[in-house]
Motif scaffolding. Structure first.
Motif, PDB file in Angstrom:
ATOM      1  N   GLU A   1       0.774  -1.221  -0.098  1.00 12.46           N
ATOM      2  CA  GLU A   1      -0.014  -0.086  -0.009  1.00 12.46           C
ATOM      3  C   GLU A   1       0.868   1.353  -0.057  1.00 12.46           C
ATOM      4  O   GLU A   1       0.569   2.282  -0.622  1.00 12.46           O
ATOM      5  N   ALA A   2       1.915   1.244   0.940  1.00 15.88           N
ATOM      6  CA  ALA A   2       2.920   2.498   1.040  1.00 15.88           C
ATOM      7  C   ALA A   2       3.617   2.753  -0.349  1.00 15.88           C
ATOM      8  O   ALA A   2       3.907   3.800  -0.855  1.00 15.88           O
ATOM      9  N   MET A   3       3.998   1.630  -1.149  1.00 17.04           N
ATOM     10  CA  MET A   3       4.582   1.740  -2.448  1.00 17.04           C
ATOM     11  C   MET A   3       3.755   2.404  -3.292  1.00 17.04           C
ATOM     12  O   MET A   3       4.254   3.083  -4.166  1.00 17.04           O
ATOM     13  N   VAL A   4       2.406   1.871  -3.466  1.00 16.91           N
ATOM     14  CA  VAL A   4       1.392   2.369  -4.055  1.00 16.91           C
ATOM     15  C   VAL A   4       1.032   3.859  -4.021  1.00 16.91           C
ATOM     16  O   VAL A   4       0.984   4.646  -4.998  1.00 16.91           O
ATOM     17  N   ALA A   5       1.052   4.170  -2.684  1.00 21.63           N
ATOM     18  CA  ALA A   5       0.836   5.648  -2.367  1.00 21.63           C
ATOM     19  C   ALA A   5       2.102   6.447  -3.021  1.00 21.63           C
ATOM     20  O   ALA A   5       1.797   7.615  -3.338  1.00 21.63           O
ATOM     21  N   LEU A   6       3.235   6.036  -2.773  1.00 23.83           N
ATOM     22  CA  LEU A   6       4.483   6.654  -3.262  1.00 23.83           C
ATOM     23  C   LEU A   6       4.387   6.850  -4.800  1.00 23.83           C
ATOM     24  O   LEU A   6       4.616   8.028  -5.202  1.00 23.83           O
ATOM     25  N   TYR A   7       3.963   5.853  -5.577  1.00 22.76           N
ATOM     26  CA  TYR A   7       4.092   6.121  -6.999  1.00 22.76           C
ATOM     27  C   TYR A   7       3.036   6.776  -7.349  1.00 22.76           C
ATOM     28  O   TYR A   7       3.003   7.580  -8.316  1.00 22.76           O
ATOM     29  N   ASP A   8       1.787   6.525  -6.703  1.00 24.81           N
ATOM     30  CA  ASP A   8       0.610   7.542  -7.024  1.00 24.81           C
ATOM     31  C   ASP A   8       1.059   9.054  -7.006  1.00 24.81           C
ATOM     32  O   ASP A   8       0.721  10.066  -7.987  1.00 24.81           O
ATOM     33  N   ALA A   9       1.685   9.670  -5.749  1.00 28.44           N
ATOM     34  CA  ALA A   9       1.951  10.915  -5.510  1.00 28.44           C
ATOM     35  C   ALA A   9       3.207  11.436  -6.454  1.00 28.44           C
ATOM     36  O   ALA A   9       2.845  12.342  -7.246  1.00 28.44           O
TER      37      ALA A   9
END
Length: 294
Positions: A215-223
């Protein structure tokens, strides 16, 4: 501009083992967790999946199980590289036959071919099997570095759709973006420098960290993809210790330790890999806490 076929967070899946065998139930649980977290794809049977020590039958079964479980919900890029062009073609054919969306093909290791040999290797695979291929350049493991010009030559083949660049060299993404046309996917293979790679025009990451913190890696990518560098840096700061600690012992032993702490699978590996050093446990525990996974 044509959009790349593969982008976003693509998890380089571990292969859980139990009593010497692939733990299929744990593998399915881990994959379902990845899908629920919103990752964009997975790579079964890459380096992180211990492809070097699994048998051919195990390799093929893991890819097949991954495709069956994913059931079209996310992309599956099957690890299919080896030191032999003929064996690699065989693995890519298998990936295609079971319905994988693509194949990740590493530069041949140990025999260290020339740049001409590398180009001939990848072109032979692309000619033999009509399946999207992602090149994988990781000179720290293979002993050979695929030059930018060689990548550009091979990228002219319609079946070669991207590269996983694990060199940590940000400038390569800029060079490839300028010299390779179309929707060629520029995928980082280094979690710690992924944010910088995106800033240079990269499209995503094939990640070890996302095994543990999807989840954190997806949030990093999305941002990062949205150009919100303030938020992206906040996520990077939370994950930075984890990025590093996951490679302080032979991968994927730290990832398996972290996942065992989360009761998602066991720590078992196949020799010559051994479980993570005991003295790293406090370091990993602290990194998990900083990432919000304590």
């Amino acid at each position: 501009m044509t959009a790349p076929l593969f982008k976003g967070v693509i998890t380089a899946l571990i292969t859980p083992l139990r009593d010497g065998n692939v733990d299929e139930a744990a593998f399915v649980r881990l994959l379902e967790r990845q899908i629920a977290a919103g990752v964009h794809g997975v790579v079964p049977m890459g380096t992180t999946g211990e492809s070097a020590t699994l048998t051919d039958a195990e390799h093929r079964r893991v890819v097949e199980l991954c495709v069956e479980t994913a059931a079209g919900r996310i992309r599956v890029i099957a690890g299919a590289g080896s030191s032999s062009t003929a064996r690699t073609i065989d693995l890519v054919r298998h990936a295609k036959s079971v319905g994988a969306d693509g194949a990740l093909v590493v530069t041949p290791y140990y025999n260290r071919p020339s740049q001409a040999g590398l180009a001939a290797h990848f072109e032979a695979i692309a000619d033999a099997v009509e399946l999207p291929l992602v090149l994988y350049n990781v000179p720290g493991r293979t002993g050979v570095d695929m030059a930018n010009e060689t990548v550009a030559r091979v990228a002219a083949h319609p079946n070669v759709v991207g590269i996983k660049d694990a060199t940590g060299d940000m400038a390569r993404a800029s060079w490839m973006r300028a010299h390779i046309g179309g929707g060629f996917a520029l995928i980082s293979g280094d979690d710690a420098s992924f944010l910088g790679y995106v800033a240079h025009g990269g499209h995503g990451v094939i990640s070890v960290t996302s095994n543990v913190a999807p989840e954190a890696m997806v949030a990093l990518y999305d941002a990062a993809a949205a150009g919100d560098l303030t938020t992206a840096r906040e996520w990077q700061d939370r994950l930075s210790d984890l990025h590093v600690t996951l490679f302080r012992d032979a991968s994927p032993s730290p990832a398996k330790y972290a996942l065992s702490r989360m009761q998602l699978c066991g720590e078992e590996l196949r020799l010559p890999l051994t479980p993570m050093r005991a003295d790293l446990a406090p370091v990993m525990n602290a990194a998990l806490g900083r990432a919000g996974l304590a």
